[in-house]
Design an enzyme around this catalytic site. Structure first.
Site, mmCIF file in Angstrom:
data_model
loop_
_atom_site.group_PDB
_atom_site.id
_atom_site.type_symbol
_atom_site.label_atom_id
_atom_site.label_comp_id
_atom_site.label_asym_id
_atom_site.label_seq_id
_atom_site.Cartn_x
_atom_site.Cartn_y
_atom_site.Cartn_z
ATOM 1 N N ALA A 14 0.799 -1.227 0.000
ATOM 2 C CA ALA A 14 0.000 0.000 0.000
ATOM 3 C C ALA A 14 0.830 1.275 0.000
ATOM 4 O O ALA A 14 0.325 2.340 -0.369
ATOM 5 C CB ALA A 14 -0.943 -0.002 1.205
ATOM 6 N N GLY A 16 3.641 1.639 -1.773
ATOM 7 C CA GLY A 16 4.321 1.772 -3.059
ATOM 8 C C GLY A 16 3.551 2.669 -4.010
ATOM 9 O O GLY A 16 2.423 3.088 -3.733
ATOM 10 N N MET A 18 2.183 2.033 -7.011
ATOM 11 C CA MET A 18 0.934 1.426 -7.459
ATOM 12 C C MET A 18 -0.022 1.240 -6.299
ATOM 13 O O MET A 18 -1.234 1.450 -6.432
ATOM 14 C CB MET A 18 1.216 0.092 -8.146
ATOM 15 C CG MET A 18 1.661 0.219 -9.586
ATOM 16 S SD MET A 18 0.399 0.934 -10.675
ATOM 17 C CE MET A 18 -0.861 -0.334 -10.619
ATOM 18 N N HIS A 167 10.914 0.358 -18.579
ATOM 19 C CA HIS A 167 10.311 0.637 -17.280
ATOM 20 C C HIS A 167 11.244 1.489 -16.421
ATOM 21 O O HIS A 167 12.434 1.617 -16.698
ATOM 22 C CB HIS A 167 9.995 -0.668 -16.537
ATOM 23 C CG HIS A 167 8.755 -1.353 -17.028
ATOM 24 N ND1 HIS A 167 8.740 -2.127 -18.161
ATOM 25 C CD2 HIS A 167 7.487 -1.373 -16.533
ATOM 26 C CE1 HIS A 167 7.515 -2.609 -18.354
ATOM 27 N NE2 HIS A 167 6.740 -2.160 -17.381
ATOM 28 N N HIS A 168 10.674 2.015 -15.341
ATOM 29 C CA HIS A 168 11.437 2.765 -14.339
ATOM 30 C C HIS A 168 12.514 1.861 -13.736
ATOM 31 O O HIS A 168 12.399 0.631 -13.745
ATOM 32 C CB HIS A 168 10.497 3.277 -13.244
ATOM 33 C CG HIS A 168 9.688 2.189 -12.601
ATOM 34 N ND1 HIS A 168 10.138 1.476 -11.508
ATOM 35 C CD2 HIS A 168 8.465 1.680 -12.912
ATOM 36 C CE1 HIS A 168 9.231 0.586 -11.160
ATOM 37 N NE2 HIS A 168 8.205 0.676 -11.994
ATOM 38 N N LYS A 171 12.038 -1.177 -10.997
ATOM 39 C CA LYS A 171 11.386 -2.453 -11.304
ATOM 40 C C LYS A 171 12.398 -3.577 -11.127
ATOM 41 O O LYS A 171 13.480 -3.551 -11.710
ATOM 42 C CB LYS A 171 10.828 -2.449 -12.720
ATOM 43 C CG LYS A 171 10.064 -3.717 -13.085
ATOM 44 C CD LYS A 171 9.354 -3.569 -14.418
ATOM 45 C CE LYS A 171 8.645 -4.859 -14.817
ATOM 46 N NZ LYS A 171 7.651 -5.301 -13.821
ATOM 47 N N GLY A 177 6.488 -8.755 -16.982
ATOM 48 C CA GLY A 177 5.441 -9.748 -17.161
ATOM 49 C C GLY A 177 4.597 -9.475 -18.389
ATOM 50 O O GLY A 177 4.137 -10.405 -19.065
ATOM 51 N N THR A 178 4.400 -8.200 -18.697
ATOM 52 C CA THR A 178 3.613 -7.837 -19.882
ATOM 53 C C THR A 178 4.313 -8.271 -21.163
ATOM 54 O O THR A 178 3.680 -8.802 -22.086
ATOM 55 C CB THR A 178 3.370 -6.319 -19.907
ATOM 56 O OG1 THR A 178 2.726 -5.926 -18.695
ATOM 57 C CG2 THR A 178 2.499 -5.928 -21.084
#
Length: 278
Positions: A14, A16, A18, A167-168, A171, A177-178
């Site tokens: 919570a 982070g 995202m 990505h940043h 990560k 994963g995408t």
């Protein structure tokens, strides 16, 4: 107007980037009720999840690192629908987090990437045995789902394709994963891509990226200033066809997260990918 009780929700990770967006989205959804906010970072223990997420009013939900007691508390709430836990934590902890949630009858919605195929299969077996819904979603963006669908269509007409994901630099896992999911979707066509024209030699190991299924190459970039971006580049004699998706704000993921929270209650097993519930 329904009188159904709101869905109880726990956000794991919570504190982070995202996680804070998920806290805001859940707090603003009238059919959801944030009951718990979990995070392992010592500096955030006891802070109000709403204030940490930037809401104007506190939610009176303190950040805690005690996952199991929170799962037990939500599982013990017999009024209303079963609880849901949204996990945006770390590849090293997500597997155990999901198993614990399923054991308590809490439905996981997993945005953390880095799970291996064997771990995903083990979780699928565990969820099916428990008849408990679980969603593992590498990317919650509707736009990314559309990109993947367009890539599958294009791959029927192109024999050469490579994926670049950016990505940043915080990560932890690579490839994303995408990107892995995109390669898997293309590989499902059963054709082999990128047949070699010459014998390649990597002067620096990894220069040509990682090799996924059916000859598909994935290249990973990690830089400050990035959030999440992906290109799927197709090539043929005389032409290049590029599909690209850019994330400029993590708020773009929240419609997908909220949809997943609501949909996971209807499932009795593990489902992988946002496209499966749209």
């Amino acid at each position: 107007m329904t009188n159904q009780a709101p869905i109880p929700v726990i956000v794991n990770g919570a504190a982070g980037k995202m996680g804070r967006e998920v806290v805001k989205a859940v707090a603003q959804a009238p059919d959801l009720n944030l009951l718990g906010a979990i995070d392992s970072s010592p500096e955030h223990q006891g802070k109000d999840a709403g204030e940490l997420a930037g809401l104007s009013e506190p939610l009176e939900v303190p950040i805690t690192n005690q996952l199991e007691p929170m799962l037990g508390y939500v599982a013990g709430e017999r009024q209303g629908p079963p609880g849901v836990i949204v996990d945006f934590t770390h590849p090293d902890s997500v597997y155990d987090n999901v198993r614990s949630a399923i054991a308590y009858g809490i439905r996981p919605v997993v945005g953390t990437t880095g799970l291996s195929p064997a771990q995903i299969q083990n979780l699928a077996d565990f969820a099916e045995k428990a008849s408990t819904g679980c969603l593992i979603i590498p990317n919650f963006s509707i736009g990314m789902v559309l990109l993947q669908q367009a890539a599958v269509t294009a791959s029927q007409y192109f024999d050469h394709v490579e994926i670049i994901e950016l990505h940043h630099n915080q990560k932890a896992d690579a490839p994303s994963g995408t990107a892995i999911q995109t390669a898997e979707l293309l590989a499902e066509l059963g054709k082999t891509f990128n047949s070699a024209i010459v014998e390649e030699t990597e002067k620096i190991p990894g220069a040509r990226g990682s090799l996924a299924e059916e000859g598909i190459r994935i290249h990973s970039v990690r830089l400050p200033g990035l959030i999440a971006h992906q290109e799927v580049i197709f090539g043929a004699p005389g032409q290049i066809y590029t599909l690209r998706h850019d994330t400029s704000d993590r708020a773009c993921y929240m419609p997908g997260v909220l949809l997943a929270i609501r949909k996971v209650l209807q499932l009795k097993s593990l489902v992988y990918g946002l496209e499966k519930i749209l």
